[in-house]
Design a protein around this motif. Structure first.
Motif, PDB file in Angstrom:
ATOM      1  N   PHE A 312       0.861  -1.187   0.000  1.00  0.00           N
ATOM      2  CA  PHE A 312       0.000   0.000   0.000  1.00  0.00           C
ATOM      3  C   PHE A 312       0.899   1.240   0.000  1.00  0.00           C
ATOM      4  CE2 PHE A 312      -2.690  -3.306   1.752  1.00  0.00           C
ATOM      5  CZ  PHE A 312      -3.868  -3.109   1.045  1.00  0.00           C
ATOM      6  N   PRO A 313       1.553   1.520  -1.133  1.00  0.00           N
ATOM      7  CA  PRO A 313       2.592   2.560  -1.138  1.00  0.00           C
ATOM      8  C   PRO A 313       2.044   3.983  -1.050  1.00  0.00           C
ATOM      9  CG  PRO A 313       2.268   1.702  -3.341  1.00  0.00           C
ATOM     10  CD  PRO A 313       1.405   0.882  -2.440  1.00  0.00           C
ATOM     11  N   HIS A 314       0.726   4.158  -1.233  1.00  0.00           N
ATOM     12  CA  HIS A 314       0.192   5.527  -1.258  1.00  0.00           C
ATOM     13  C   HIS A 314      -0.431   5.957   0.063  1.00  0.00           C
ATOM     14  CE1 HIS A 314       1.036   5.265  -5.466  1.00  0.00           C
ATOM     15  NE2 HIS A 314       0.178   4.276  -5.632  1.00  0.00           N
ATOM     16  N   ASN A 315      -0.223   5.158   1.099  1.00  0.00           N
ATOM     17  CA  ASN A 315      -0.749   5.526   2.415  1.00  0.00           C
ATOM     18  C   ASN A 315      -2.279   5.632   2.390  1.00  0.00           C
ATOM     19  OD1 ASN A 315      -0.640   6.337   5.130  1.00  0.00           O
ATOM     20  ND2 ASN A 315      -0.561   8.503   4.583  1.00  0.00           N
ATOM     21  N   ASN A 316      -2.919   4.812   1.549  1.00  0.00           N
ATOM     22  CA  ASN A 316      -4.391   4.764   1.554  1.00  0.00           C
ATOM     23  C   ASN A 316      -4.828   3.384   1.052  1.00  0.00           C
ATOM     24  OD1 ASN A 316      -4.097   4.761  -1.228  1.00  0.00           O
ATOM     25  ND2 ASN A 316      -4.804   6.846  -1.514  1.00  0.00           N
ATOM     26  N   HIS A 317      -6.105   3.259   0.664  1.00  0.00           N
ATOM     27  CA  HIS A 317      -6.623   1.927   0.302  1.00  0.00           C
ATOM     28  C   HIS A 317      -6.223   1.453  -1.101  1.00  0.00           C
ATOM     29  CE1 HIS A 317     -10.683   3.794  -1.318  1.00  0.00           C
ATOM     30  NE2 HIS A 317      -9.657   4.108  -2.062  1.00  0.00           N
ATOM     31  N   CYS A 318      -5.428   2.234  -1.805  1.00  0.00           N
ATOM     32  CA  CYS A 318      -5.014   1.859  -3.145  1.00  0.00           C
ATOM     33  C   CYS A 318      -3.941   0.755  -3.071  1.00  0.00           C
ATOM     34  CB  CYS A 318      -4.481   3.090  -3.863  1.00  0.00           C
ATOM     35  SG  CYS A 318      -3.996   2.743  -5.530  1.00  0.00           S
ATOM     36  N   LEU A 319      -4.275  -0.410  -3.632  1.00  0.00           N
ATOM     37  CA  LEU A 319      -3.413  -1.594  -3.486  1.00  0.00           C
ATOM     38  C   LEU A 319      -2.517  -1.771  -4.712  1.00  0.00           C
ATOM     39  CD1 LEU A 319      -4.785  -5.063  -2.412  1.00  0.00           C
ATOM     40  CD2 LEU A 319      -3.632  -4.871  -4.595  1.00  0.00           C
ATOM     41  N   VAL A 320      -1.259  -2.121  -4.464  1.00  0.00           N
ATOM     42  CA  VAL A 320      -0.335  -2.378  -5.560  1.00  0.00           C
ATOM     43  C   VAL A 320       0.185  -3.810  -5.438  1.00  0.00           C
ATOM     44  CG1 VAL A 320       1.934  -1.788  -6.516  1.00  0.00           C
ATOM     45  CG2 VAL A 320       0.336   0.030  -5.900  1.00  0.00           C
ATOM     46  N   LEU A 321       0.079  -4.585  -6.522  1.00  0.00           N
ATOM     47  CA  LEU A 321       0.638  -5.932  -6.519  1.00  0.00           C
ATOM     48  C   LEU A 321       1.960  -5.914  -7.263  1.00  0.00           C
ATOM     49  CD1 LEU A 321      -0.321  -8.731  -5.446  1.00  0.00           C
ATOM     50  CD2 LEU A 321      -0.689  -9.336  -7.823  1.00  0.00           C
ATOM     51  N   GLU A 322       3.009  -6.361  -6.572  1.00  0.00           N
ATOM     52  CA  GLU A 322       4.351  -6.292  -7.130  1.00  0.00           C
ATOM     53  C   GLU A 322       4.901  -7.700  -7.309  1.00  0.00           C
ATOM     54  OE1 GLU A 322       6.555  -2.772  -5.283  1.00  0.00           O
ATOM     55  OE2 GLU A 322       8.044  -4.390  -5.230  1.00  0.00           O
ATOM     56  N   ALA A 323       5.589  -7.946  -8.412  1.00  0.00           N
ATOM     57  CA  ALA A 323       6.190  -9.265  -8.643  1.00  0.00           C
ATOM     58  C   ALA A 323       7.425  -9.426  -7.764  1.00  0.00           C
ATOM     59  CB  ALA A 323       6.569  -9.415 -10.109  1.00  0.00           C
ATOM     60  N   THR A 324       7.516 -10.543  -7.034  1.00  0.00           N
ATOM     61  CA  THR A 324       8.695 -10.800  -6.210  1.00  0.00           C
ATOM     62  C   THR A 324       9.620 -11.820  -6.881  1.00  0.00           C
ATOM     63  OG1 THR A 324       7.432 -12.445  -4.985  1.00  0.00           O
ATOM     64  CG2 THR A 324       7.570 -10.237  -4.028  1.00  0.00           C
ATOM     65  N   GLU A 325       9.177 -12.311  -8.041  1.00  0.00           N
ATOM     66  CA  GLU A 325       9.982 -13.228  -8.865  1.00  0.00           C
ATOM     67  C   GLU A 325       9.730 -12.843 -10.321  1.00  0.00           C
ATOM     68  OE1 GLU A 325      11.874 -15.617  -7.654  1.00  0.00           O
ATOM     69  OE2 GLU A 325      11.198 -15.443  -5.571  1.00  0.00           O
ATOM     70  N   ASP A 326      10.600 -13.321 -11.218  1.00  0.00           N
ATOM     71  CA  ASP A 326      10.271 -13.211 -12.638  1.00  0.00           C
ATOM     72  C   ASP A 326       9.069 -14.125 -12.898  1.00  0.00           C
ATOM     73  OD1 ASP A 326      12.377 -11.526 -13.041  1.00  0.00           O
ATOM     74  OD2 ASP A 326      13.732 -13.069 -13.846  1.00  0.00           O
ATOM     75  N   ILE A 327       8.094 -13.633 -13.644  1.00  0.00           N
ATOM     76  CA  ILE A 327       6.898 -14.430 -13.927  1.00  0.00           C
ATOM     77  C   ILE A 327       6.735 -14.561 -15.442  1.00  0.00           C
ATOM     78  CG2 ILE A 327       4.387 -14.605 -13.607  1.00  0.00           C
ATOM     79  CD1 ILE A 327       4.699 -12.744 -11.148  1.00  0.00           C
ATOM     80  N   LYS A 328       6.539 -15.819 -15.884  1.00  0.00           N
ATOM     81  CA  LYS A 328       6.387 -16.072 -17.319  1.00  0.00           C
ATOM     82  C   LYS A 328       4.943 -15.879 -17.754  1.00  0.00           C
ATOM     83  CE  LYS A 328      10.307 -17.991 -19.107  1.00  0.00           C
ATOM     84  NZ  LYS A 328      10.965 -16.942 -18.341  1.00  0.00           N
ATOM     85  N   MET A 329       4.758 -15.514 -19.009  1.00  0.00           N
ATOM     86  CA  MET A 329       3.420 -15.385 -19.569  1.00  0.00           C
ATOM     87  C   MET A 329       2.649 -16.687 -19.357  1.00  0.00           C
ATOM     88  SD  MET A 329       2.502 -14.277 -23.426  1.00  0.00           S
ATOM     89  CE  MET A 329       1.805 -15.622 -24.342  1.00  0.00           C
ATOM     90  N   GLY A 330       1.401 -16.588 -18.874  1.00  0.00           N
ATOM     91  CA  GLY A 330       0.586 -17.781 -18.656  1.00  0.00           C
ATOM     92  C   GLY A 330       0.709 -18.376 -17.265  1.00  0.00           C
ATOM     93  N   GLU A 331       1.707 -17.947 -16.514  1.00  0.00           N
ATOM     94  CA  GLU A 331       1.916 -18.484 -15.168  1.00  0.00           C
ATOM     95  C   GLU A 331       0.896 -17.890 -14.194  1.00  0.00           C
ATOM     96  OE1 GLU A 331       5.694 -18.441 -12.364  1.00  0.00           O
ATOM     97  OE2 GLU A 331       6.309 -18.379 -14.465  1.00  0.00           O
ATOM     98  N   GLU A 332       0.495 -18.685 -13.202  1.00  0.00           N
ATOM     99  CA  GLU A 332      -0.431 -18.153 -12.201  1.00  0.00           C
ATOM    100  C   GLU A 332       0.307 -17.228 -11.234  1.00  0.00           C
ATOM    101  OE1 GLU A 332      -2.737 -20.924  -9.794  1.00  0.00           O
ATOM    102  OE2 GLU A 332      -3.863 -19.239  -8.929  1.00  0.00           O
ATOM    103  N   ILE A 333      -0.360 -16.141 -10.867  1.00  0.00           N
ATOM    104  CA  ILE A 333       0.219 -15.202  -9.911  1.00  0.00           C
ATOM    105  C   ILE A 333      -0.359 -15.502  -8.539  1.00  0.00           C
ATOM    106  CG2 ILE A 333       0.374 -12.769  -9.269  1.00  0.00           C
ATOM    107  CD1 ILE A 333      -0.088 -12.393 -12.461  1.00  0.00           C
ATOM    108  N   CYS A 334       0.534 -15.751  -7.570  1.00  0.00           N
ATOM    109  CA  CYS A 334       0.071 -16.099  -6.232  1.00  0.00           C
ATOM    110  C   CYS A 334       0.716 -15.189  -5.193  1.00  0.00           C
ATOM    111  CB  CYS A 334       0.428 -17.549  -5.893  1.00  0.00           C
ATOM    112  SG  CYS A 334      -0.485 -18.740  -6.871  1.00  0.00           S
TER     113      CYS A 334
END
Ligand SMILES: [Zn+2]
Ligand SMILES: [Zn+2]
Ligand SMILES: [Zn+2]
Length: 395
Positions: A312-334
């Protein structure tokens, strides 16, 4: 209303047991932002609000300055913070609802709240009146759901108000129906988690109070005992915790200051000291806290080996999802639903927490791999398991 579109991800149906999942539609690099989204609805937790963690009624931005927040949380009224320019609180932008005086961080939030739900929920001059039906509803909620909080009855109230105020009720209702629905036995587990072991009585009480204070004909199914339990479980299951804090914004900006090395070290140890003081007086309760329903994020499944994380980098309810690994096209994001220290625990412990809090059985690659060496349980692990069994008996 929050439209959440992303060029990086899409929601796909996996199968009947796993339900939906979030998938990458292109290659993503570690550290990249997958998407940013605002919730469809969000609300501050009620104990958090009662204890004067002041937040914008709409976006949950913490409204105190970093210094004020430090003063309150360390119970030291003369506490001063250096580098006040690192605090981003824009006090001169704050506005109130002219009818009930509830505070918003800016005009945009006030207008959005009024248009979406506040016209219905505004208590006017009765906001300080404990006998107002909505005040009684909130009190009933606080008396059954103590900190650490994970949800709020006001989230349900806002959902109903949103339907009430919308010109296109069906599309609002269908937006809420996209969230995961649980089978009946899981709904009961969820109610148990939120309201304690004897949840039937408080659940029924809340249902009646909500029907009396805020009825909406187009969603009358939400007010039947079964419908209310489902709605309640939906919010418990899909609600994402939100935290905001002026201090953490200040501290983050301090790190970026171009200071000479020795001053930088001095500032670092000052900040460490601030957090120690905060911890001593206020423990883990530092942030403005609440929860919200997010369309994309709620489709993101858990893994004990996640490839993304929520911030929550904006100090409010706006949520940001950041990749913690390289992710390939078609891969599930968990993402990982467990807290930092729980993730390093054994498969047995992890699965227990996930079962109790999120009512599902984790079949992630890490859990599958660790299932093979289950019989080589360490002695420490045995003890941990025994302790947990004891805890279970106490409950
Ligand atoms: Zn706001
Ligand atoms: Zn108002
Ligand atoms: Zn797992």
């Amino acid at each position: 209303m929050a439209a959440s579109v992303s060029d990086n991800v899409e929601i796909r149906q996996i199968d009947d047991t796993k339900g939906k999942g979030l998938f990458a539609v292109k290659d993503i690099k570690k550290g990249d932002v997958l998407f940013e989204e605002r919730p469809i609805v969000s609300s501050q937790f009620l104990w958090n609000e009662l204890y004067k963690y002041t937040a914008c009624e709409y976006c949950l931005k913490s409204l105190e300055t970093a210094e004020q927040q430090c003063q309150r949380l360390t119970e030291n009224p003369v506490f001063t913070l250096p580098f006040p320019e690192c605090c981003e609180a824009k006090v001169d932008k704050y506005v109130v609802c002219p009818q009930c005086q509830v505070v918003y961080c800016c005009e945009e939030c006030r207008t959005a709240a009024w248009t979406e739900y506040h016209r219905t929920l505004c208590m006017g001059p009765s906001r300080q009146d404990g006998d107002h039906p909505l005040a009684r509803l909130c009190e009933a909620w606080r008396n059954t759901h103590y900190p650490p909080e994970t949800s709020s009855i006001m989230l349900l109230a806002k959902m109903i108000a949103m339907v009430k105020q919308s010109d296109d009720k069906l599309s609002v209702i269908s937006m809420f129906s996209q969230f995961v629905n649980l089978p009946v036995n899981k709904e009961e587990e969820m109610a148990h988690k939120l309201l304690g072991e004897n949840f039937q009585h408080p659940l029924e009480l809340l249902r009646q109070m909500l029907a009396e204070s805020l009825f909406e004909e187009s969603v009358q199914q939400w007010y039947t005992p079964e419908g209310f339990r489902s709605l309640f479980a939906l919010v418990g299951m899909n609600g994402q915790g939100i935290g905001s804090s002026a201090i953490s914004v200040w501290a983050k900006n301090c790190e970026k200051l171009p200071l000479p090395e020795d001053e930088k070290q001095k500032l670092d140890s000052f900040i460490d000291q601030v957090y120690e003081d905060l911890d001593r007086v206020s423990g883990t309760f530092l942030d403005c806290e609440g929860s919200g329903l997010y369309r994309l994020q709620s489709a993101c499944n858990h893994s004990c080996l996640p490839n993304a994380e929520i911030t929550f980098p904006h100090n409010n309810h706006c949520l940001v999802l950041e990749a913690t690994e390289d992710i390939k096209m078609g891969e599930e994001i968990c993402i990982c639903y467990l807290s930092g220290c729980d993730i390093s625990r054994s498969r047995h412990s992890r699965q227990k927490i996930l079962r109790e809090n999120y009512v599902f059985h984790c079949g992630c690659p890490r859990c599958l791999a660790e299932a093979d060496d289950e019989d080589v349980t360490s002695e420490e692990e045995e003890e941990e398991m025994d302790e947990e069994d004891d805890d279970e008996m106490k409950e």
